[in-house]
Design an enzyme around this catalytic site. Structure first.
Site, PDB file in Angstrom:
ATOM      1  N   CYS A   1     -85.737 -35.874-107.605  1.00 15.13           N
ATOM      2  CA  CYS A   1     -87.137 -36.227-107.781  1.00 15.13           C
ATOM      3  C   CYS A   1     -87.975 -35.224-106.995  1.00 15.13           C
ATOM      4  CB  CYS A   1     -87.395 -37.644-107.281  1.00 15.13           C
ATOM      5  SG  CYS A   1     -87.114 -37.844-105.499  1.00 15.13           S
TER       6      CYS A   1
ATOM      7  N   HIS B   1     -87.002 -39.643 -95.719  1.00 15.51           N
ATOM      8  CA  HIS B   1     -87.161 -41.094 -95.633  1.00 15.51           C
ATOM      9  C   HIS B   1     -88.257 -41.521 -94.671  1.00 15.51           C
ATOM     10  CE1 HIS B   1     -82.890 -40.105 -96.579  1.00 15.51           C
ATOM     11  NE2 HIS B   1     -83.196 -40.849 -97.615  1.00 15.51           N
TER      12      HIS B   1
ATOM     13  N   GLU C   1     -85.744 -45.513 -94.250  1.00 16.38           N
ATOM     14  CA  GLU C   1     -87.116 -45.660 -94.719  1.00 16.38           C
ATOM     15  C   GLU C   1     -87.731 -46.947 -94.191  1.00 16.38           C
ATOM     16  OE1 GLU C   1     -89.577 -46.527 -98.787  1.00 16.38           O
ATOM     17  OE2 GLU C   1     -87.751 -45.311 -98.983  1.00 16.38           O
TER      18      GLU C   1
ATOM     19  N   THR D   1     -89.220 -47.797-101.165  1.00 18.82           N
ATOM     20  CA  THR D   1     -89.537 -47.157-102.447  1.00 18.82           C
ATOM     21  C   THR D   1     -88.345 -47.055-103.392  1.00 18.82           C
ATOM     22  OG1 THR D   1     -89.099 -44.927-101.601  1.00 18.82           O
ATOM     23  CG2 THR D   1     -91.346 -45.779-101.359  1.00 18.82           C
TER      24      THR D   1
ATOM     25  N   SER E   1     -76.907 -43.764-100.591  1.00 23.14           N
ATOM     26  CA  SER E   1     -78.139 -43.557-101.349  1.00 23.14           C
ATOM     27  C   SER E   1     -78.528 -44.865-102.017  1.00 23.14           C
ATOM     28  CB  SER E   1     -77.943 -42.465-102.404  1.00 23.14           C
ATOM     29  OG  SER E   1     -79.003 -42.469-103.343  1.00 23.14           O
ATOM     30  N   SER E   2     -79.596 -45.482-101.534  1.00 19.03           N
ATOM     31  CA  SER E   2     -80.005 -46.780-102.058  1.00 19.03           C
ATOM     32  C   SER E   2     -80.295 -46.723-103.550  1.00 19.03           C
ATOM     33  CB  SER E   2     -81.244 -47.270-101.305  1.00 19.03           C
ATOM     34  OG  SER E   2     -81.691 -48.508-101.812  1.00 19.03           O
ATOM     35  N   ASN E   3     -81.020 -45.693-103.990  1.00 17.41           N
ATOM     36  CA  ASN E   3     -81.388 -45.659-105.404  1.00 17.41           C
ATOM     37  C   ASN E   3     -80.179 -45.419-106.298  1.00 17.41           C
ATOM     38  OD1 ASN E   3     -81.587 -42.650-106.633  1.00 17.41           O
ATOM     39  ND2 ASN E   3     -82.056 -42.578-104.451  1.00 17.41           N
TER      40      ASN E   3
ATOM     41  N   SER F   1     -81.360 -37.999-105.397  1.00 15.74           N
ATOM     42  CA  SER F   1     -81.047 -36.952-104.413  1.00 15.74           C
ATOM     43  C   SER F   1     -79.845 -36.120-104.822  1.00 15.74           C
ATOM     44  CB  SER F   1     -80.803 -37.594-103.038  1.00 15.74           C
ATOM     45  OG  SER F   1     -79.834 -38.615-103.118  1.00 15.74           O
TER      46      SER F   1
END
Length: 346
Positions: A47, A109, A161, A199, A257-259, A302
């Site tokens: 991103c 973050h 974050e 986020t 990686s949370s996303n 990421s």
């Protein structure tokens, strides 16, 4: 702002699969060999915030030379961190591990104000690579703290974050780690309560938590703008669009990686028969492919594209040569580098 073609979150399961799909050239052979195919999610991978953060470290290396210090991982991806470490980046947990007067980069973050203060006390030259969308949430936390609101921060305990955002207003912020944590929340004045969020969460999980909070606190206010970042939403929508057709979804991304983790959950929730998270192609278990005709591929925000290409090459060796893009949005957003590095931008 970003998406030339996009679809509202929550509607994606109703999107017909042929929307945005273009069959690759030469796909006929793979179909003839048994109908094996790959659905490749677009958008996926880097991103704007991650691209900015990684380039920030690269440009800092060019400008200042090695070693460059980075507090925490610049982004949550093993390949990126290992590659930068090989180039002379030293990753540390806290600023007190950085030699006085050295250059330190703060990760995408974000950090709490106390981290800035300790860095200043050690005369560190700081470069802040915090994603601008995370910075927006920090500003919201400070604004509502000034107005004496109770701020309910939806996020995962221990995530960098969350620690950074909560650190902006520690006396006003309460962490709400999912719907099951709602019953533990207490507020001073139910007419002055607002929610913010990490986020990179799942949109669906966040809204479930918000709904539970609103049942307890009917006057709960929404943030001024959506905290879930555009990239998180777009990647989840693309996965939802293809998952019902997939026997297997492979998400390329790291476990911290949370996303990326959320994409696995979204794929399973949207109808994929199986979904796995891998950092590299070598982690794909050939047993996962038994009896599988359609594989969905995506990657976290990421993840560099070279890792996705590695998975596609590995699958092609197993007969999955038909690659069909599933496009639900086009992203064009670019963030400016930190001010001290803008002259060095490519």
């Amino acid at each position: 702002m970003i998406a030339v073609r996009t679809y509202p979150v929550g509607m994606s399961s109703a999107i017909p699969l042929n929307v945005g799909i273009a069959r690759s050239a030469g796909a006929g052979n793979a179909v003839a060999e048994g109908g094996k195919r790959v659905l490749l999610a677009e958008p996926r991978g880097y991103c704007a915030g991650v691209d900015r953060a990684v380039e920030t470290v690269e440009k800092a290396l060019e400008k200042h030379g090695a070693p460059i210090y980075v507090r925490k991982e610049i982004v949550h991806n093993r390949h990126v961190v290992e590659t930068l470490r090989d180039r002379g980046v030293v990753f540390v947990d806290e600023t007190d591990q950085v030699p006085e007067g050295a250059v330190v980069v703060f990760s995408a973050h974000g950090v709490a104000p106390t981290v800035h203060a300790t860095a200043a006390a050690r005369n560190l030259h700081t470069i802040d690579a915090t994603c601008p969308l995370v910075t927006k949430v920090h500003q919201e936390a400070k604004r509502f703290a000034r107005d004496d609101y109770d701020i309910l921060l939806i996020g995962h305990e221990g995530h960098e974050e969350v620690e950074g955002t909560a650190g902006e207003a520690p006396d006003h912020v309460q962490l709400v780690d999912g719907p099951d944590a709602v019953d533990k929340v207490s507020v001073r004045d139910e007419s002055k309560v607002i929610w913010l969020s990490q986020t990179t969460l799942s949109v669906d999980e966040t809204m479930e938590t918000v709904q539970r909070l609103r049942e307890r606190f009917p006057a709960l206010q929404d943030p001024p703008s959506d905290d879930i970042c555009y990239a998180t939403q777009n990647r989840q929508v693309a996965v939802k669009a293809m998952a019902p057709e997939c026997d297997l979804v492979i998400v390329v991304g790291s476990r911290n990686s949370s996303n990326s983790v959320r994409l696995v959950e979204v794929a399973l929730g949207a109808g994929a028969k199986a979904a796995y998270l891998v950092d590299f192609a070598r982690e794909v278990d050939p047993a996962w492919l038994d009896g599988v005709r359609t594989i969905g591929i995506t990657s976290g925000a990421s993840v560099p594209e070279i890792l996705v290409r590695g998975v596609l090459d590995m699958l092609a060796e197993h007969g999955y040569g038909d690659v069909q893009p599933v496009t639900t949005a086009n992203e064009t957003l670019v963030f400016a580098l930190p001010r001290e590095l803008r002259d060095a931008r490519r």
